[in-house]
Scaffold this active site. Structure first.
Site, PDB file in Angstrom:
ATOM      1  N   MET A  10       0.848  -1.200   0.000  1.00 49.79           N
ATOM      2  CA  MET A  10       0.000   0.000   0.000  1.00 49.79           C
ATOM      3  C   MET A  10       0.880   1.246   0.000  1.00 49.79           C
ATOM      4  SD  MET A  10      -3.457  -0.841   2.011  1.00 49.79           S
ATOM      5  CE  MET A  10      -2.879  -0.670   3.679  1.00 49.79           C
TER       6      MET A  10
ATOM      7  N   LEU B 251       6.600   3.296   1.469  1.00 53.86           N
ATOM      8  CA  LEU B 251       7.526   2.170   1.650  1.00 53.86           C
ATOM      9  C   LEU B 251       8.572   2.450   2.728  1.00 53.86           C
ATOM     10  CD1 LEU B 251       8.126   1.171  -2.100  1.00 53.86           C
ATOM     11  CD2 LEU B 251       6.367   0.331  -0.515  1.00 53.86           C
ATOM     12  N   HIS B 252       8.830   1.429   3.546  1.00 62.68           N
ATOM     13  CA  HIS B 252       9.865   1.513   4.589  1.00 62.68           C
ATOM     14  C   HIS B 252      10.809   0.328   4.401  1.00 62.68           C
ATOM     15  CE1 HIS B 252       7.516  -1.623   6.482  1.00 62.68           C
ATOM     16  NE2 HIS B 252       6.458  -0.828   6.519  1.00 62.68           N
TER      17      HIS B 252
ATOM     18  N   HIS C  47       9.345  -3.129   3.676  1.00 64.15           N
ATOM     19  CA  HIS C  47       8.975  -3.345   2.271  1.00 64.15           C
ATOM     20  C   HIS C  47      10.235  -3.591   1.427  1.00 64.15           C
ATOM     21  CE1 HIS C  47       5.433  -0.638   3.442  1.00 64.15           C
ATOM     22  NE2 HIS C  47       4.836  -1.716   2.985  1.00 64.15           N
TER      23      HIS C  47
ATOM     24  N   GLN D 207      -3.196 -12.238   7.551  1.00 67.50           N
ATOM     25  CA  GLN D 207      -3.332 -12.022   6.102  1.00 67.50           C
ATOM     26  C   GLN D 207      -2.599 -13.120   5.331  1.00 67.50           C
ATOM     27  OE1 GLN D 207      -2.738  -7.968   4.534  1.00 67.50           O
ATOM     28  NE2 GLN D 207      -0.959  -8.768   3.483  1.00 67.50           N
TER      29      GLN D 207
HETATM   30  P1  AMP Z   1       1.449  -2.932   3.449  1.00 67.61           P
HETATM   31  O1  AMP Z   1       2.044  -1.897   2.552  1.00 67.61           O
HETATM   32  O2  AMP Z   1       1.445  -2.549   4.889  1.00 67.61           O
HETATM   33  O3  AMP Z   1       0.133  -3.452   2.957  1.00 67.61           O
HETATM   34  O4  AMP Z   1       2.438  -4.172   3.385  1.00 67.61           O
HETATM   35  C1  AMP Z   1       2.845  -4.728   2.160  1.00 67.61           C
HETATM   36  C2  AMP Z   1       3.682  -5.960   2.447  1.00 67.61           C
HETATM   37  O5  AMP Z   1       4.799  -5.590   3.245  1.00 67.61           O
HETATM   38  C3  AMP Z   1       2.917  -7.042   3.234  1.00 67.61           C
HETATM   39  O6  AMP Z   1       3.275  -8.322   2.731  1.00 67.61           O
HETATM   40  C4  AMP Z   1       3.426  -6.838   4.645  1.00 67.61           C
HETATM   41  O7  AMP Z   1       3.375  -8.017   5.429  1.00 67.61           O
HETATM   42  C5  AMP Z   1       4.871  -6.432   4.375  1.00 67.61           C
HETATM   43  N1  AMP Z   1       5.406  -5.694   5.526  1.00 67.61           N
HETATM   44  C6  AMP Z   1       4.888  -4.599   6.132  1.00 67.61           C
HETATM   45  N2  AMP Z   1       5.640  -4.253   7.194  1.00 67.61           N
HETATM   46  C7  AMP Z   1       6.656  -5.143   7.262  1.00 67.61           C
HETATM   47  C8  AMP Z   1       7.760  -5.339   8.140  1.00 67.61           C
HETATM   48  N3  AMP Z   1       7.970  -4.536   9.188  1.00 67.61           N
HETATM   49  N4  AMP Z   1       8.609  -6.375   7.909  1.00 67.61           N
HETATM   50  C9  AMP Z   1       8.408  -7.212   6.847  1.00 67.61           C
HETATM   51  N5  AMP Z   1       7.380  -7.091   5.980  1.00 67.61           N
HETATM   52  C10 AMP Z   1       6.516  -6.080   6.181  1.00 67.61           C
END
Ligand code: AMP
Length: 277
Positions: free
Chosen positions: A27, A30-31, A34, A153
């Protein structure tokens, strides 16, 4: 790097590439968590394959319009990060692109979605499965990379793949944390200084609680520690079976201690494993 904003263009582009197609749905905002997924995707795709990142704040999975509007967005930074990570295609659909105005078919899962985030965010997961399935189909991906942070999820995506005979291989990456233990999340950017300073207690509390020997002690310890400063409000705190995510009454199988916490209107999730005794 190709930036694609329409479904038809994504389909066309990816129908012409050779080698494995590896999708990372996000979504945005990005950090480093991601970025770890993007690195994994590049490794899996190899030089011949294609890494596709989708950046879409999916309205269908938000139960609150305010939460949707407040979700962090950083298109310019995200594109620069994807470029740096050697991504081949970024799919950022334009407003209104992903769903037909009279869209009436969604994916529904009732078992694994019943508890945890599913019980406190009605409709959330149906929105997630629907968009994930659409992204699988649009990208025709061979592999999709997901983080373990969103444990429920992930479990349900695996179930969807199994139950709908989807031929996508799932690759996962462990949760990346800040130096103080807080799980990285796009939502962390919305914490004020006081909440941000307090939030590492979530993981600390879960990790310490997981060492206790009874289910009651685990839940009590975690609750006391998370609520100790009076800043965090627990949305749910549960010990569930690591396989089927059903609430446990005793610790006779591998379990997960999972929590969702509100700091003001910012909702954070985290979990730890409790190995079976
Ligand atoms: P999001 O943008 O939050 O929907 O996350 C996109 C993807 O990044 C999903 O598969 C999340 O599980 C993964 N994700 C989010 N935060 C982290 C994190 N701290 N460590 C590893 N994967 C992450």
């Amino acid at each position: 790097m190709n930036v694609i904003r329409h479904r038809s263009q994504l389909r066309d582009f990816l129908s012409r590439v050779e080698g494995p197609r590896v999708l990372v749905p996000t979504m945005g905002a990005l950090h480093d968590g991601h970025l770890a997924l993007l690195a994994k995707a590049r490794e899996v795709a190899g030089n011949q394959g294609t890494v596709v990142v989708s950046i879409f704040v999916n309205p269908m999975q938000f139960d609150s319009k305010t939460d949707l509007a407040a979700y962090p967005r950083n298109e310019e930074g995200d594109l620069a990060a994807c470029n740096e990570a050697d991504v081949d295609v970024v799919f950022i659909p334009v407003e209104g692109e992903m769903y037909e105005a009279d869209c009436s078919v969604t994916v529904n899962e009732e078992r694994l979605s019943a508890g945890l985030c599913g019980s406190t965010r009605p409709g959330h997961f149906d929105g997630v499965w629907t968009v994930v399935l659409k992204l699988f189909l649009l990208s025709n991906c061979d592999v999709a990379v997901f983080g373990e942070k969103d444990m429920q999820q992930l479990a349900i995506i695996r179930r969807m793949i199994r139950d709908l005979d989807i031929s996508v291989k799932i690759v996962t990456h462990p949760t990346l944390r800040e130096a103080d233990g807080l799980a990285m999340s796009s939502r962390n950017a919305r914490l004020n200084d006081q909440y941000r300073a307090d939030a590492p207690r979530i993981y600390r509390a879960l990790s310490e609680a997981a060492k206790k020997s009874s289910l009651e002690e685990i839940l009590t310890h975690a609750r006391i520690e998370i609520e100790a400063s009076g800043l965090a409000r627990i949305d749910y705190l549960q010990v569930v079976d690591a396989q089927n995510l059903e609430p446990l009454k005793s610790l006779d199988t591998a379990a997960i201690l999972a929590v969702a916490v509100f700091y003001g209107d910012v909702r954070l999730i985290d979990h730890v494993l409790i190995p079976s005794c």
